[in-house]
Design a protein around this motif. Structure first.
Motif, short mmCIF file in Angstrom:
data_model
loop_
_atom_site.label_atom_id
_atom_site.label_comp_id
_atom_site.label_asym_id
_atom_site.label_seq_id
_atom_site.Cartn_x
_atom_site.Cartn_y
_atom_site.Cartn_z
N PRO A 100 12.98 6.37 -1.70
CA PRO A 100 12.38 5.41 -0.76
C PRO A 100 11.91 4.15 -1.49
O PRO A 100 11.47 4.22 -2.63
CB PRO A 100 11.18 6.15 -0.18
CG PRO A 100 11.41 7.59 -0.48
CD PRO A 100 12.27 7.65 -1.70
N GLU A 101 12.02 3.04 -0.78
CA GLU A 101 11.52 1.79 -1.34
C GLU A 101 10.01 1.72 -1.20
O GLU A 101 9.42 2.50 -0.45
CB GLU A 101 12.18 0.62 -0.62
CG GLU A 101 13.68 0.55 -0.88
CD GLU A 101 14.35 -0.63 -0.21
OE1 GLU A 101 13.67 -1.42 0.47
OE2 GLU A 101 15.57 -0.77 -0.38
N TYR A 102 9.40 0.79 -1.88
CA TYR A 102 7.96 0.56 -1.75
C TYR A 102 7.63 0.24 -0.30
O TYR A 102 8.42 -0.41 0.40
CB TYR A 102 7.53 -0.62 -2.64
CG TYR A 102 7.31 -0.26 -4.09
CD1 TYR A 102 6.05 -0.31 -4.64
CD2 TYR A 102 8.37 0.12 -4.90
CE1 TYR A 102 5.83 0.00 -5.97
CE2 TYR A 102 8.17 0.44 -6.23
CZ TYR A 102 6.89 0.38 -6.76
OH TYR A 102 6.69 0.70 -8.06
N ASP A 103 6.47 0.68 0.14
CA ASP A 103 6.02 0.40 1.51
C ASP A 103 5.63 -1.08 1.60
O ASP A 103 4.83 -1.57 0.81
CB ASP A 103 4.83 1.29 1.85
CG ASP A 103 4.50 1.27 3.31
OD1 ASP A 103 4.01 0.21 3.78
OD2 ASP A 103 4.70 2.28 3.99
N THR A 104 6.20 -1.76 2.57
CA THR A 104 5.99 -3.21 2.67
C THR A 104 4.60 -3.60 3.17
O THR A 104 4.26 -4.78 3.16
CB THR A 104 7.05 -3.85 3.60
OG1 THR A 104 6.99 -3.20 4.87
CG2 THR A 104 8.44 -3.71 3.00
N ARG A 105 3.77 -2.63 3.55
CA ARG A 105 2.39 -2.96 3.91
C ARG A 105 1.62 -3.47 2.70
O ARG A 105 0.64 -4.19 2.83
CB ARG A 105 1.66 -1.72 4.46
CG ARG A 105 2.03 -1.38 5.87
CD ARG A 105 1.36 -0.09 6.26
NE ARG A 105 2.23 1.02 5.92
CZ ARG A 105 2.27 2.17 6.58
NH1 ARG A 105 1.48 2.38 7.60
NH2 ARG A 105 3.10 3.12 6.22
N PHE A 106 2.05 -3.05 1.51
CA PHE A 106 1.29 -3.35 0.30
C PHE A 106 1.96 -4.46 -0.50
O PHE A 106 2.72 -4.24 -1.43
CB PHE A 106 1.11 -2.08 -0.53
CG PHE A 106 0.45 -1.00 0.26
CD1 PHE A 106 -0.90 -1.08 0.56
CD2 PHE A 106 1.16 0.08 0.74
CE1 PHE A 106 -1.53 -0.10 1.31
CE2 PHE A 106 0.55 1.07 1.50
CZ PHE A 106 -0.80 0.97 1.78
N VAL A 107 1.67 -5.68 -0.08
CA VAL A 107 2.14 -6.87 -0.80
C VAL A 107 0.93 -7.47 -1.49
O VAL A 107 -0.21 -7.18 -1.14
CB VAL A 107 2.80 -7.89 0.15
CG1 VAL A 107 4.04 -7.30 0.78
CG2 VAL A 107 1.84 -8.36 1.21
N GLY A 108 1.16 -8.31 -2.45
CA GLY A 108 0.02 -8.87 -3.17
C GLY A 108 -0.50 -7.85 -4.15
O GLY A 108 0.26 -7.16 -4.82
N PHE A 109 -1.82 -7.71 -4.22
CA PHE A 109 -2.43 -6.76 -5.15
C PHE A 109 -2.96 -5.56 -4.40
O PHE A 109 -3.64 -5.69 -3.39
CB PHE A 109 -3.59 -7.42 -5.92
CG PHE A 109 -4.28 -6.45 -6.83
CD1 PHE A 109 -3.77 -6.19 -8.08
CD2 PHE A 109 -5.42 -5.78 -6.42
CE1 PHE A 109 -4.39 -5.27 -8.93
CE2 PHE A 109 -6.05 -4.87 -7.26
CZ PHE A 109 -5.53 -4.61 -8.51
N GLY A 110 -2.68 -4.39 -4.92
CA GLY A 110 -3.32 -3.19 -4.44
C GLY A 110 -2.43 -2.20 -3.73
O GLY A 110 -1.87 -2.49 -2.69
N TRP A 111 -2.30 -1.07 -4.33
CA TRP A 111 -1.76 0.14 -3.74
C TRP A 111 -0.25 0.20 -3.58
O TRP A 111 0.27 1.12 -2.98
CB TRP A 111 -2.48 0.46 -2.44
CG TRP A 111 -3.25 1.72 -2.56
CD1 TRP A 111 -4.25 1.98 -3.44
CD2 TRP A 111 -3.07 2.92 -1.81
NE1 TRP A 111 -4.70 3.25 -3.28
CE2 TRP A 111 -3.99 3.85 -2.28
CE3 TRP A 111 -2.22 3.29 -0.79
CZ2 TRP A 111 -4.10 5.13 -1.78
CZ3 TRP A 111 -2.32 4.56 -0.28
CH2 TRP A 111 -3.25 5.47 -0.77
N ASN A 112 0.49 -0.74 -4.11
CA ASN A 112 1.95 -0.65 -4.00
C ASN A 112 2.50 0.54 -4.80
O ASN A 112 3.25 1.35 -4.27
CB ASN A 112 2.63 -1.97 -4.39
CG ASN A 112 2.19 -2.48 -5.75
OD1 ASN A 112 1.32 -1.91 -6.41
ND2 ASN A 112 2.79 -3.57 -6.16
N LYS A 113 2.11 0.67 -6.06
CA LYS A 113 2.61 1.78 -6.87
C LYS A 113 2.00 3.11 -6.44
O LYS A 113 2.68 4.13 -6.41
CB LYS A 113 2.36 1.54 -8.37
CG LYS A 113 3.24 0.48 -8.96
CD LYS A 113 3.21 0.46 -10.49
CE LYS A 113 1.82 0.36 -11.04
NZ LYS A 113 1.72 0.32 -12.48
N VAL A 114 0.71 3.11 -6.12
CA VAL A 114 0.05 4.36 -5.71
C VAL A 114 0.73 4.94 -4.47
O VAL A 114 1.04 6.13 -4.42
CB VAL A 114 -1.46 4.13 -5.44
CG1 VAL A 114 -2.10 5.37 -4.83
CG2 VAL A 114 -2.19 3.76 -6.72
#
Length: 165
Positions: free
Chosen positions: A82-96
């Motif tokens: 799965p790709e990264y969730d697009t809700r998390f742009v900018g800083f915070g929680w993309n990798k988590v």
């Protein structure tokens, strides 16, 4: 067999110029001398703690680690995940959030005994500055986190804890 995410142990330096270690032995020496540190040990220990750096120091074969909340290692995976969730742009929680989804899918996290990455210092991004200075940004991120966790729990029928504080 479960799919695997290969975890690359992450380190950092506060110096703008270093001689990059070519081997694990050189890296361990730099750690012991205080030239390198485990990544974000002083600001976000949870992000890489599950890597188990103590075990990595002497490991000669890959070893499995258990997912923990807020785990955000650098990984190598097949390209069909799965790709990264697009809700998390900018800083915070993309990798988590990405690692949480891999956990929900049953991935095993396997630490490579001789691999490593080193984060070099750089100026703070615009987005981390917004995160640090804006209560509204942090509040929105918390709402997005809980929305993501609720969606993930439903999609994979697996319980993850919502953030309450």
């Amino acid at each position: 067999m479960s799919p695997q995410a290969l975890v690359i142990p992450a380190f950092e330096t506060q110096r703008y110029r270093i001689s990059f270690p070519k081997t694990k032995a050189e890296l361990l020496n730099m750690l012991d001398m205080g030239t390198l540190f485990t990544f974000r040990y002083h600001v976000w220990t949870k992000g890489h703690a599950a890597t188990n750096f103590q075990k990595w120091r002497t490991a000669t074969t890959p070893y499995k680690v258990q997912w923990e909340p807020d785990f955000e290692p650098y990984i190598v995976v097949r390209k069909d995940i799965p790709e990264y969730d697009t809700r998390f742009v900018g800083f915070g929680w993309n990798k988590v959030s990405h690692i949480m989804e891999l956990e929900a899918q049953g991935f095993e996290f396997v630490v490579l005994p001789n691999g490593f990455v080193i984060h070099m210092p750089h100026a703070p991004s615009f987005d981390i500055a917004k995160f640090r200075s804006s209560a509204q940004y942090r509040k929105c991120l918390k709402i997005l986190k809980n929305e993501f966790i609720t969606d993930l729990s439903k999609r994979y029928n697996k319980q993850f804890e919502l953030e309450t504080s």
